[in-house]
Write a protein that holds these residues in place. Structure first.
Motif, PDB file in Angstrom:
ATOM      1  N   UNK A   1      -6.850  14.167  -6.535  1.00  0.00           N
ATOM      2  CA  UNK A   1      -7.151  14.887  -7.769  1.00  0.00           C
ATOM      3  C   UNK A   1      -7.458  16.365  -7.552  1.00  0.00           C
ATOM      4  N   UNK A   2      -7.824  16.731  -6.323  1.00  0.00           N
ATOM      5  CA  UNK A   2      -8.076  18.145  -6.030  1.00  0.00           C
ATOM      6  C   UNK A   2      -7.101  18.711  -4.997  1.00  0.00           C
ATOM      7  N   UNK A   3      -6.053  17.944  -4.697  1.00  0.00           N
ATOM      8  CA  UNK A   3      -5.064  18.370  -3.706  1.00  0.00           C
ATOM      9  C   UNK A   3      -4.025  19.279  -4.349  1.00  0.00           C
ATOM     10  N   UNK A   4      -3.632  20.368  -3.676  1.00  0.00           N
ATOM     11  CA  UNK A   4      -2.548  21.207  -4.203  1.00  0.00           C
ATOM     12  C   UNK A   4      -1.313  20.361  -4.520  1.00  0.00           C
ATOM     13  N   UNK A   5      -0.658  20.658  -5.610  1.00  0.00           N
ATOM     14  CA  UNK A   5       0.558  19.966  -6.067  1.00  0.00           C
ATOM     15  C   UNK A   5       0.245  18.590  -6.660  1.00  0.00           C
ATOM     16  N   UNK A   6      -0.491  17.760  -5.932  1.00  0.00           N
ATOM     17  CA  UNK A   6      -0.807  16.422  -6.438  1.00  0.00           C
ATOM     18  C   UNK A   6      -1.692  16.491  -7.668  1.00  0.00           C
ATOM     19  N   UNK A   7      -2.543  17.505  -7.755  1.00  0.00           N
ATOM     20  CA  UNK A   7      -3.489  17.603  -8.865  1.00  0.00           C
ATOM     21  C   UNK A   7      -2.835  18.027 -10.182  1.00  0.00           C
ATOM     22  N   UNK A   8      -1.587  18.486 -10.137  1.00  0.00           N
ATOM     23  CA  UNK A   8      -0.932  18.952 -11.359  1.00  0.00           C
ATOM     24  C   UNK A   8      -0.895  17.859 -12.429  1.00  0.00           C
ATOM     25  N   UNK A   9      -0.526  16.652 -11.993  1.00  0.00           N
ATOM     26  CA  UNK A   9      -0.267  15.559 -12.927  1.00  0.00           C
ATOM     27  C   UNK A   9      -1.002  14.315 -12.429  1.00  0.00           C
ATOM     28  N   UNK A  10      -1.799  13.716 -13.297  1.00  0.00           N
ATOM     29  CA  UNK A  10      -2.576  12.542 -12.881  1.00  0.00           C
ATOM     30  C   UNK A  10      -1.690  11.295 -12.945  1.00  0.00           C
ATOM     31  N   UNK A  11      -1.192  10.922 -11.766  1.00  0.00           N
ATOM     32  CA  UNK A  11      -0.345   9.735 -11.681  1.00  0.00           C
ATOM     33  C   UNK A  11      -1.228   8.582 -11.221  1.00  0.00           C
ATOM     34  N   UNK A  12      -1.679   7.798 -12.169  1.00  0.00           N
ATOM     35  CA  UNK A  12      -2.754   6.826 -11.925  1.00  0.00           C
ATOM     36  C   UNK A  12      -2.401   5.779 -10.872  1.00  0.00           C
ATOM     37  N   UNK A  13      -1.126   5.428 -10.764  1.00  0.00           N
ATOM     38  CA  UNK A  13      -0.726   4.370  -9.822  1.00  0.00           C
ATOM     39  C   UNK A  13      -0.458   4.894  -8.413  1.00  0.00           C
ATOM     40  N   UNK A  14      -0.642   6.182  -8.193  1.00  0.00           N
ATOM     41  CA  UNK A  14      -0.296   6.763  -6.903  1.00  0.00           C
ATOM     42  C   UNK A  14      -1.305   6.462  -5.807  1.00  0.00           C
ATOM     43  N   UNK A  15      -0.921   6.773  -4.568  1.00  0.00           N
ATOM     44  CA  UNK A  15      -1.865   6.692  -3.451  1.00  0.00           C
ATOM     45  C   UNK A  15      -2.041   8.074  -2.845  1.00  0.00           C
ATOM     46  N   UNK A  16      -2.933   8.185  -1.884  1.00  0.00           N
ATOM     47  CA  UNK A  16      -3.342   9.504  -1.402  1.00  0.00           C
ATOM     48  C   UNK A  16      -2.396  10.066  -0.340  1.00  0.00           C
ATOM     49  N   UNK A  17      -2.379  11.398  -0.253  1.00  0.00           N
ATOM     50  CA  UNK A  17      -1.629  12.090   0.804  1.00  0.00           C
ATOM     51  C   UNK A  17      -2.089  11.635   2.178  1.00  0.00           C
ATOM     52  N   UNK A  18      -3.399  11.415   2.307  1.00  0.00           N
ATOM     53  CA  UNK A  18      -3.970  11.031   3.610  1.00  0.00           C
ATOM     54  C   UNK A  18      -3.402   9.699   4.073  1.00  0.00           C
ATOM     55  N   UNK A  19      -3.269   8.752   3.145  1.00  0.00           N
ATOM     56  CA  UNK A  19      -2.704   7.448   3.495  1.00  0.00           C
ATOM     57  C   UNK A  19      -1.279   7.602   4.005  1.00  0.00           C
ATOM     58  N   UNK A  20      -0.463   8.375   3.290  1.00  0.00           N
ATOM     59  CA  UNK A  20       0.934   8.557   3.710  1.00  0.00           C
ATOM     60  C   UNK A  20       0.995   9.210   5.079  1.00  0.00           C
ATOM     61  N   UNK A  21       0.176  10.218   5.296  1.00  0.00           N
ATOM     62  CA  UNK A  21       0.164  10.884   6.600  1.00  0.00           C
ATOM     63  C   UNK A  21      -0.214   9.905   7.707  1.00  0.00           C
ATOM     64  N   UNK A  22      -1.183   9.054   7.444  1.00  0.00           N
ATOM     65  CA  UNK A  22      -1.615   8.063   8.436  1.00  0.00           C
ATOM     66  C   UNK A  22      -0.482   7.093   8.775  1.00  0.00           C
ATOM     67  N   UNK A  23       0.245   6.651   7.751  1.00  0.00           N
ATOM     68  CA  UNK A  23       1.345   5.705   7.981  1.00  0.00           C
ATOM     69  C   UNK A  23       2.522   6.382   8.679  1.00  0.00           C
ATOM     70  N   UNK A  24       2.784   7.630   8.347  1.00  0.00           N
ATOM     71  CA  UNK A  24       3.832   8.383   9.054  1.00  0.00           C
ATOM     72  C   UNK A  24       3.485   8.509  10.532  1.00  0.00           C
ATOM     73  N   UNK A  25       2.242   8.830  10.810  1.00  0.00           N
ATOM     74  CA  UNK A  25       1.799   8.958  12.207  1.00  0.00           C
ATOM     75  C   UNK A  25       1.953   7.631  12.948  1.00  0.00           C
ATOM     76  N   UNK A  26       1.597   6.541  12.288  1.00  0.00           N
ATOM     77  CA  UNK A  26       1.683   5.225  12.933  1.00  0.00           C
ATOM     78  C   UNK A  26       3.119   4.796  13.178  1.00  0.00           C
ATOM     79  N   UNK A  27       4.021   5.226  12.297  1.00  0.00           N
ATOM     80  CA  UNK A  27       5.411   4.755  12.364  1.00  0.00           C
ATOM     81  C   UNK A  27       6.214   5.370  13.501  1.00  0.00           C
TER      82      UNK A  27
END
Length: 453
Positions: free
Chosen positions: A45-71
């Motif tokens: 909600x306070x992240x650049x770009x992500x905060x523009x539009x409240x997409x209620x079903x979304x997940x966080x940038x941090x989660x995606x980064x963590x999964x990218x790192x693991x993959x």
């Protein structure tokens, strides 16, 4: 003690045993402390770009980064999200210098994602800034044309009279600059992003909750939103140089759409599909879909619903005979009369749930099959999903999707428990064990490689 053994959740002993065996078969690890706050949109909600539009079903940038790192996906390899929402997966992928591909059935998702992931430059930003100056000079002198007065009357009741009128004036201005493609797109994105906050509604649960609008000066709020988007572009998005595309289509057509763009197979797939919770996700976004001309009226939104995964009642789709879900559907059917006698009311919605569940897992099996087709050997799939329940009967979505995935050349590396899943207070009151059972999970699937064959 295993919850399925402890509570005997299903009347059918064979079904209970089947689910219990899946629970014991897969490597299930609890990482709630790490992931509980990352599998929803609140962290963005306070992240650049992500905060523009409240997409209620979304997940966080941090989660995606963590999964990218693991993959272990490497620069220039391909990352895919077949339910791309507001573009979080693709945006984080670009920051990691990955090529990206996304899909969604919601036109708002595609519009937002492709804008966030485009290649920006100084000339484009200059054009945006000049466009804001021009709009600021002209907006208060715009006369509302007759053709706009009743065009969006279907959703007029969701706004105060003044906010609605000013939104329509902004829309009239945006339509007047359609020949300036880049500027039109920029203004339309900002317009998308102000609609919920200027309305008397808020996305909540299975639709829109009545909440008084806090925005009174729609024109100034729109200008501030335009400026905020430019600020984020200058700070965050100017470095996007990799290939990225999001396509408006169902994830069941993933292979068809992906192979139109890439000849090389993907390395990693990250997504969160609709949950089997009977929610009509389009109901939450009907204001934006209509005001931005993606549909003429509420009925016209059905063109998108029909392509969606069968996660809500009312849309008929083909189903398969996957044994566990056929049996769970039967258990729910058998319990409906008990519920109706308890409440004294006919429950038309729950009567449709069994077919919805059969359609959901049929659709999701198709999606998993498509993922296998486009993924290279030893590639990974991460699926973020919640379990659900109806009349006390648990739908263990994580276990069932993993079970289906093994049919399509996947090995289940692990199921990560990331949070407790919620259900209605009425269900909890009648079936307290649901507090212990329901969970949100991340499924980690490995596409079998040479060493496994």
């Amino acid at each position: 003690m295993n919850v399925y053994k402890k509570y005997n959740i299903y009347d059918d002993k064979l079904l209970n045993e089947y689910i219990l065996n899946l629970e014991n078969k897969f490597n299930i690890v609890n990482e709630e402390k790490k992931y509980e706050k990352l599998v929803n949109f609140s962290k963005n909600e306070n992240e650049p770009c992500s905060k523009w539009f409240r997409y209620r079903e979304g997940f966080s940038n941090i989660l995606v980064q963590d999964l990218i790192d693991e993959s272990n996906i490497k620069e220039d390899e391909i990352l895919v999200d077949p339910f791309c929402g507001s573009g979080t997966t693709l945006l984080v992928g670009l920051k990691n210098k990955l090529n990206c591909f996304g899909m969604d059935v919601n036109p708002i998702s595609i519009y937002l994602t492709n804008f966030k992931c485009k290649t920006f430059n100084d000339n484009l930003v200059r054009e945006y800034k000049e466009g804001i100056k021009d709009f600021s000079k002209k907006v208060k002198n715009i006369t509302l044309l007759d053709e706009y007065r009743d065009k969006y009357s279907a959703i007029k009741k969701y706004f105060t009279e003044q906010n609605y009128r000013n939104l329509i004036i902004i829309k009239e201005y945006i339509d007047s600059i359609q020949n300036h493609k880049d500027l039109y797109e920029f203004f339309k994105i900002a317009y998308l992003c102000i609609i919920e906050k200027t309305s008397n509604r808020k996305r909540d649960g299975n639709g829109l909750k009545i909440v008084e609008a806090k925005i009174n000066d729609v024109f100034q709020f729109f200008i501030d939103t335009l400026k905020g988007i430019i600020q984020d572009i200058e700070v965050t998005l100017m470095t996007n140089k990799k290939r990225s595309l999001a396509v408006l289509d169902t994830a069941e057509n993933l292979k068809v759409e992906y192979t139109k763009v890439y000849s090389k197979k993907a390395k990693c797939i990250i997504f969160s599909p609709p949950y089997a919770n009977s929610f009509d996700y389009f109901e939450s976004y009907k204001l934006e879909i209509i005001l931005c001309d993606f549909a003429k009226d509420k009925k016209d939104i059905d063109q998108y619903r029909k392509k969606a995964i069968s996660s809500f009642v009312g849309i008929k789709k083909n189903t398969n005979d996957y044994m566990p879900i056929v049996k769970i559907a039967k258990e729910i059917e058998n319990k409906i009369e008990w519920k109706e006698n308890l409440t004294g009311k006919k429950d038309s919605r729950t009567r449709k749930v069994p077919n919805m569940l059969k359609g959901y897992f049929s659709d999701m099996e198709n999606v998993i099959s498509n993922c296998s087709e486009i993924l290279e050997k030893n590639g990974k799939v991460y699926i973020v999903v919640d379990q659900s329940s109806y009349i006390g009967k648990v739908v263990p979505t994580d276990l069932l999707l993993c079970d289906l995935a093994e049919k399509y050349d996947f090995e289940v590396e692990k199921i990560i428990i990331c949070r407790k899943a919620r259900t209605s207070s009425q269900q909890i009151k009648l079936f307290p064990y649901l507090n212990d059972v329901l969970r949100g999970s991340i499924l980690v699937l490995n596409k079998k490689g040479e060493k496994n064959e």
